[in-house]
Each structure stands twice: as structure tokens, then as C-alpha cells.
Design an enzyme around this catalytic site. Structure first.
Site, mmCIF file in Angstrom:
data_model
loop_
_atom_site.group_PDB
_atom_site.id
_atom_site.type_symbol
_atom_site.label_atom_id
_atom_site.label_comp_id
_atom_site.label_asym_id
_atom_site.label_seq_id
_atom_site.Cartn_x
_atom_site.Cartn_y
_atom_site.Cartn_z
ATOM 1 N N CYS A 61 115.579 60.864 12.721
ATOM 2 C CA CYS A 61 114.924 60.397 11.501
ATOM 3 C C CYS A 61 114.509 58.934 11.603
ATOM 4 C CB CYS A 61 115.836 60.612 10.301
ATOM 5 S SG CYS A 61 116.527 62.263 10.277
ATOM 6 N N HIS A 112 110.410 63.604 2.956
ATOM 7 C CA HIS A 112 111.013 63.215 4.231
ATOM 8 C C HIS A 112 110.440 64.044 5.381
ATOM 9 C CE1 HIS A 112 113.718 61.646 7.103
ATOM 10 N NE2 HIS A 112 114.810 62.325 6.827
#
Lengths: 367, 376
Positions: free
Chosen positions: B81, B325
Site C-alpha cells: 500500500c 483505496h
């Protein structure tokens, strides 16, 4: 397991041999006296853990080394968890009988890392059992896994080889005399901690318990066929079964990712008590010409939302087994409602036993 | 170094492919800048899961297909991420050889996938020790949340307020995943449990999207934003190898180096983008970035300090929670937001006159942290 450099006070979790800082050899340490420092109950399935919810525990030992354990059991923060016992030192299980269920239960436990000893009557059977299990294990776990998995397995014809087992699971044929013989023998090998269980689907736990020295340790553990797919296990409590016995068995079944339910010793327990009368009634409808077998199956599948119709399921179970369970229900409950349908007797006598013989209510391509 | 152009797509469940998303972000970044594509002499692509989810790797060549006949160097960066922050860092390190580098973050997470998204995202954590023992990604943050909440006496109510604020901000951001959705405290509190104590509204969504920025050696316009620092730090991947689970040491180290490089302190930061993949992470980020003493971040939530008109506005775009996201694009979307705010172009959600902004981008469960500080 951790790998520790006493010189640099560094710790690795993967099996490395030397310290990258000083070049010294590392010491292998095994976490002991671990207690739970964090926990979560997870509701999202993944490939590694399809059954939800489950618990994940982060545990830490007195040296500050951490490990992660997953479990079906609810434990509290601060609880002690012996990692070695949980992961490697699994209890030894003795399986008596090498029929369909005996082998399925054995394979299921071997794949979960439990040492299993299978007791069969005749030495001549050893090779057949071994080759069947090899086939099953390589199908389900991959051929590479076979050697390490087979280390968990022992096959014997001697009762004496079963000593040291924590749990015995009898999976012999549904014959009270045979079971009484088996439990008399097992009783000689048992101590005050051994669980004496039977996979019987219809026989009385109390009758079986009567021949042993430890009737409070006798219990029913009724797995369903196919064992690897059916999550349910009926745990049958006899009149003298102790709470401690129930507790040990429930924990064991949760550890092997089964869903146990408790039922008092009674004819057919829960599943067969509800299922077999329905199959019997379906056969009677067929006998009277009320509907075709296909339409009855369709009605049950779409109207009751069962995955299989009664005739398909009866064929799958085996008509001889259906008949013997119904006979037990009829005998014990003394009610004509449970009297096996005539057609069932005819088919069993003609050897039309269902899927396993290629012919039952339906016909099957022989494998 | 300057950011001379920013562009992004809408985040959410989108019909476009990975290539289409990347292309849209590239076009938007170029439009925003004064450059044409032929003036870009290198590209860094940030992406996490195209391989496991869609079976497409070699993304630098995939991007080359979008700019036929150019043949410039393109590299792909993956750090879970934190891929975006590491890609920006990489672009800055390459700056000796290039004048204008484009950094593109892209992720296609919805639609048909080769493996389950839960399994794919779990690749950001340790496979052998953690994942095989049931630690899927939300479970890892759940263990951390429990430790943090017990240590500092935080109730789930604080996490609910973080979720609520991010959703409120997303209503002001037309490109946000949940721009359309009115979220109430009751919806948050009553949402299904994912991994105790985290429920659905503690988790950021599965989003598609892309973001792109242009990093240049020379400033060309008043709208260009200075990169004051970009720092990354790493930590072990398994939770079992961490001493403290209520703080991420990678964040502390990257932040310390970044503050030092920019010659700034937390007091100087006017606007903050933090990596709230789970609500608990917003609290930990505020602690680790030294906006309060350890465990004190809940006060910044309770006091309203992190709201758009507060002392230190956080996640004005809705954060990972509500902006979305799309993993490889997330950190670049944080940069997009800070640049937009520093330029004074954030319209309804504009913070009053910010001069310095900080973006905090985490990979895995604190295994990588990238800190980027920008200024006008």
C-alpha cells in the site's frame, strides 16, 4: 521457533543460520510459557481459513518472543497457551475399523497432523488400507505431502499397539456384539484419561459403555459421510458420560474444524431420527404410486430446499444402511410409523444397494 | 524538485480497465501541467496487485503501450500500500538523469479476479507466520487496534468519529469513492463485524482508480509545488517480529528524517494526509508523526482539530476510508490532495491558506512507510 544472536541481541523468524551483523551462529529458541497478548475474532474467510468466524491470537513468551496461533476456541487475554502442545504434540488417535468411515476419519485426522493408528481385524488388509489412504492423501494434499503425512500413520491388527492413544474412535460395523467385544479390549488399554468413542449411528452408547471399566469416558462421536465435506459431528452423551469427557471431545472436534452438537443417547440421534422417516415415507409414496421418484426428489429439493432428494440421498447412503437404521428406530421406538417400507427390503435383498453397487433407486455408472 | 502537474480519476467501483484508468490520470496530470507527453523523459509506475488479481505483470511495458513510439525508461515499483510513496521517492532519486518524471499509481481491484481479494491483499503481510495462521489484513489491524485501545483506554466511539469525519469530507470531494453516500453514526456503529473490534466502517473500501503526478527539476509556474522531503523507512513484515504493536517504527523513522530534511517540525504542518486503511491507523499515524504524545491522538479527533477548519486538517479528501483505496494509486492521491490544497484549488473543502502539507503512506502493517512533505 525463533533464531537468536546472543551477541547482537537480534532475532529472526525465518530459519537463518548465521547473524548478518557479526557472523556468529544463531541459537534456535522455542517459545515457551506463552500467553495471549492480543486477539481478534475474524468474520472474513480466506483460502487458508475458509471457515468463519475463527480466532487469531498473538502470544508472547517471557523472553518477549511473539507467535501467532489461530483457533476455533474463545480464549481470554492473558490466558496461557502452550504452543508446542497445540502445534506439534498432537494427541494420538486410535481408529478401530478400516471400512468407509474408518478410513475417512483417519485421512481427515492425518491431514490435520494427528498421529493415527488404525486397528483392522486381518493382517491381510494392511496393504489395501495403506494404498487406499495413499491415494486419498495424495489426491487431497498433493503427492509431495505423502511421505511426511504417512509418518502420522500406523496400521495394526494387534490391540496392544493401540496403547498410548488419547482417544479411541470405533468405526466398526453396526453390530452391538462386535462393538461390545471391541470396547472390552479397549477398556484394557485405557486409563482414567482415555476417551472411548464410537462412530455408531444407531447403537446405544449405554449398552456399549456397560462392558468397559470406564463408562464415564464412553461417548459417541458420529461423523457424517463424506467426512471431509460434512462439518457436522453429533456428540452422543450416554447416561454415565462425564462432563469432562464431553469437554475434551468438544475441544478436540473444534480443533479439527468440525461443528459438534450435543445429543442424549436416543434412537437415531438427531439427523437419522429426522432423515430416515422422511426417506421411508418417500418410498411409501412411491409404492402407492402417489408420485414418481424424480418428482418426489424435485419436490424435496425445491420445496424444502434440501440439496438432494430422498431417493438420491438414500442411494448415496446405501439402502442396506438405511434399512438397518430404520430397523433400529422401529425396534426401539415401537411405532409402525418407523416400520421400513416393503420396497426397501425387496431392493436390499436384490442387492440394489444404491450408488455403491451401481444400482439403487437410480442407476450409476460404475467407477 | 517540484510537482508540476497532478491528475487523477474518480475512485470507486469503475468500469474502466487498468490501462484506461492509468491513461485518464496521465492525461489529467499533463493537462494540469504545462508539459506535453514528449517532454516527459521517464516514468515510475506504482502498482500492487495487477499480477495476482488480473494476471498482468510487466506494467512498465503496459504503460509504454499507452505512449506509442516514445521508448523512454519506465520502471515499476511495488511496496504494497506504500507503492506510491516509494515510487515518488524513486523518481526523486532518479532525478539526476531526467528533467520531468511522471509517477503513475494505478490499481484495478474490482471485477473478475484470479484469486480472492482478501488473499491478494494479505500478500502485503507475512505469508508463512501470519497469514497461514489466519491473519488476513483486517485481522492484523484488529490485533493492533485491540492493543492500542486497551493501552490508551480508547473506545470504539473514537474510531466511529474518525470514520464519520472521513465520510463527511468525502461528500465535498467529487472524485471520492463515497462522494455519493450520506453516512450516519448509526450506520457506522451497526455495520457488520469484520475482525473484532473492527467493523465494516473501520475498513477502507476496495476501489479502482489511478493518480499521476509530474516531478520536475525546474519550477515553471506559480502553481508548482516544492517537494521539501521524501523519505522511506522499513520494518519487519511479520507482526511477531515487532516489539510494540501500538506504534509503527517505520513511520517514526521516516518522519524524523523527513522533518529533519525539510527543516520543519509538526507545528509547521498546515495540512495532513494520513494512511487510514483502517480507522485505528489514523490514531497511530497522528501519534507517530508527533502531532501529540503517544496515545493522545484521540483528543485531536474529539476536539475537532483534524476537521477542515481545525488546527491540523487531516484527510480533507475523505482519506482512504471514504476517498477510496485503489492501493497503488492511494499515496499519489494524497499528493494530489495536498497539491490541490496548497494551490488553493480545493473549492468546497479548501483549508484556509495552507503553506506546508505532509503525506503519510503505509505499506502492509507498517512494514514500509513513506513520508512526503510539500510546500508552496
Amino acid at each position: 521457533m525463533s533464531y537468536f544472536c546472543p551477541n547482537c541481541k537480534k532475532e529472526w523468524k525465518c530459519p537463518v543460520k548465521v547473524c548478518i551483523f557479526c557472523g556468529n551462529s544463531l541459537i534456535e529458541t522455542t517459545p515457551q510459557d506463552s500467553k495471549i497478548i492480543a486477539s481478534t475474532k475474524v468474520f472474513v474467510p480466506s483460502t487458508e481459513q475458509e471457515k468463519v468466524p475463527y480466532y487469531v491470537y498473538l502470544i508472547e513468551n517471557t523472553l518477549g518472543e511473539k507467535s501467532i496461533v489461530k483457533s476455533q476456541l474463545r480464549l481470554e487475554l492473558g490466558d496461557k497457551l502452550d504452543l508446542n502442545r497445540k502445534s506439534t504434540q498432537k494427541i494420538k488417535i486410535g481408529i478401530i475399523g478400516s471400512g468407509l468411515m474408518g478410513l475417512q476419519i483417519s485421512e481427515y485426522l492425518i491431514l490435520r497432523g494427528y498421529p493415527v493408528i488404525i486397528k483392522t481385524r486381518n493382517e491381510k488388509n494392511h496393504e489395501r488400507i495403506l494404498s487406499k489412504l495413499k491415494q486419498k492423501i495424495s489426491n487431497d494434499a498433493g503427492i509431495d505431502e505423502l511421505p511426511s503425512r504417512l509418518k502420522c500413520l500406523k496400521i495394526t491388527s494387534q490391540y496392544s499397539d493401540l496403547s498410548g492413544c488419547s482417544i479411541f474412535i470405533d468405526a466398526s460395523s453396526e453390530d452391538l456384539l462386535i462393538k461390545k467385544e471391541i470396547f472390552t479390549e479397549l477398556s484394557q488399554l485405557a486409563d482414567t484419561h482415555t476417551i472411548l468413542a464410537t462412530n455408531s449411528s444407531s447403537l446405544s452408547i449405554d449398552e456399549i459403555a456397560s462392558v468397559t471399566r470406564f463408562p464415564t469416558q464412553v461417548i459417541g462421536i458420529h461423523f457424517f459421510n463424506p467426512v471431509k465435506k460434512m462439518s457436522l459431528v453429533e456428540v452422543i452423551i450416554g447416561e454415565r458420560t462425564a462432563d469432562k469427557t464431553i469437554g475434551i471431545v468438544m475441544e478436540f472436534l473444534k480443533n479439527i474444524e468440525k461443528t459438534p452438537i450435543l445429543v442424549k443417547n436416543s434412537p437415531g440421534f438427531i439427523v437419522n431420527r429426522l432423515l430416515l422417516p422422511q426417506i421411508n415415507e418417500a418410498i411409501r409414496l412411491l409404492e402407492r404410486g402417489t408420485a414418481t421418484k424424480e418428482d418426489i426428489d424435485t419436490a424435496v429439493k425445491l420445496g424444502l430446499n434440501h440439496p438432494m432428494g430422498p431417493f438420491q440421498l438414500a442411494d448415496f447412503i446405501g439402502l442396506d444402511i438405511c434399512l438397518s437404521i430404520l430397523e433400529v428406530l422401529y425396534l426401539e421406538l415401537k411405532n409402525d410409523y418407523y416400520k421400513p417400507a416393503d420396497l426397501l427390503y425387496i431392493m436390499v435383498n436384490e442387492g440394489r444397494l444404491g450408488y455403491k453397487t451401481g444400482k439403487g433407486f437410480y442407476e450409476y455408472q460404475k467407477k | 524538485m517540484y510537482i508540476t502537474g497532478v491528475g487523477r480519476t474518480k475512485f470507486g467501483v469503475l468500469s474502466q480497465s487498468l490501462q484506461e484508468l492509468a491513461y485518464e490520470a496521465m492525461i489529467n496530470a499533463l493537462k494540469d501541467s504545462s508539459f506535453s507527453i514528449t517532454e516527459i523523459d521517464g516514468i515510475v509506475v506504482s502498482n500492487f496487485l495487477a499480477g495476482p488479481l488480473t494476471g498482468q505483470l510487466h506494467l512498465n511495458s503496459v504503460i509504454a503501450s499507452l505512449i506509442p513510439g516514445i521508448h523512454i525508461p519506465i520502471i515499476r515499483v511495488e511496496a504494497a500500500c506504500a507503492s506510491s510513496a516509494v515510487a515518488i521517492n524513486q523518481a526523486i532519486h532518479c532525478s539526476d538523469q531526467f528533467s520531468n518524471i511522471m509517477v503513475i499509481g494505478v490499481e484495478k481491484m474490482t471485477g473478475p479476479t484470479l484469486i480472492s481479494r482478501t488473499d491478494a491483499i494479505a500478500m502485503a503481510g507475512d505469508k508463512e507466520i501470519d497469514y497461514k495462521n489466519g491473519v488476513i489484513f483486517p485481522a492484523a489491524y484488529a490485533l493492533i487496534a485491540q492493543q492500542y485501545m486497551n493501552k490508551y483506554g480508547i473506545s470504539h466511539n473514537t474510531l466511529e468519529n474518525i470514520s464519520l469525519l472521513n465520510h463527511k469530507n468525502a461528500r465535498l470531494n467529487p472524485l471520492a469513492h463515497f462522494n455519493y453516500k450520506d453516512v450516519t453514526k448509526e450506520m457506522i456503529r451497526n455495520s457488520p463485524m469484520v475482525a473484532e473490534p473492527l467493523n465494516l466502517f473501520d475498513c477502507s473500501p476496495i476501489s479502482d482508480g489511478a493518480s499521476a503526478i509530474i516531478v520536475s527539476k525546474q519550477k515553471r509556474s506559480d502553481r508548482d509545488i516544492s517537494i521539501l522531503s521524501s523519505q522511506i523507512a522499513t520494518d519487519s513484515i511479520s507482526l511477531t517480529q515487532r516489539k510494540d504493536l501500538t506504534s509503527f517504527i517505520a513511520t517514526k523513522i521516516a518522519a524524523k528524517k523527513a522533518y529533519s530534511e525539510a527543516k520543519l517540525s509538526p507545528d509547521d504542518i498546515d495540512i495532513l494526509e494520513v494512511h487510514d486503511c483502517f480507522t485505528i491507523n489514523e490514531l497511530i499515524a497522528l501519534d507517530d508523526l508527533k502531532f501529540c504524545e503517544p496515545g493522545g491522538s484521540y483528543r485531536l479527533v474529539d476536539s475537532g482539530d483534524i476537521e477542515i477548519n481545525g488546527n491540523i486538517p487531516v484527510n480533507t479528501d475523505g482519506g482512504l476510508k471514504a476517498n477510496g483505496h485503489p492501493i497503488g494509486a492511494t499515496g499519489l492521491a494524497q499528493i494530489f490532495e495536498i497539491v490541490t490544497q496548497l494551490r488553493g484549488e480545493a473549492k468546497e473543502r479548501q483549508v484556509k491558506d495552507p503553506k506546508i502539507g505532509l503525506a503519510h503512506n503505509i505499506g502492509g502493517i507498517g512494514g514500509t512507510c513513506g513520508i512526503t512533505i510539500l510546500g508552496v
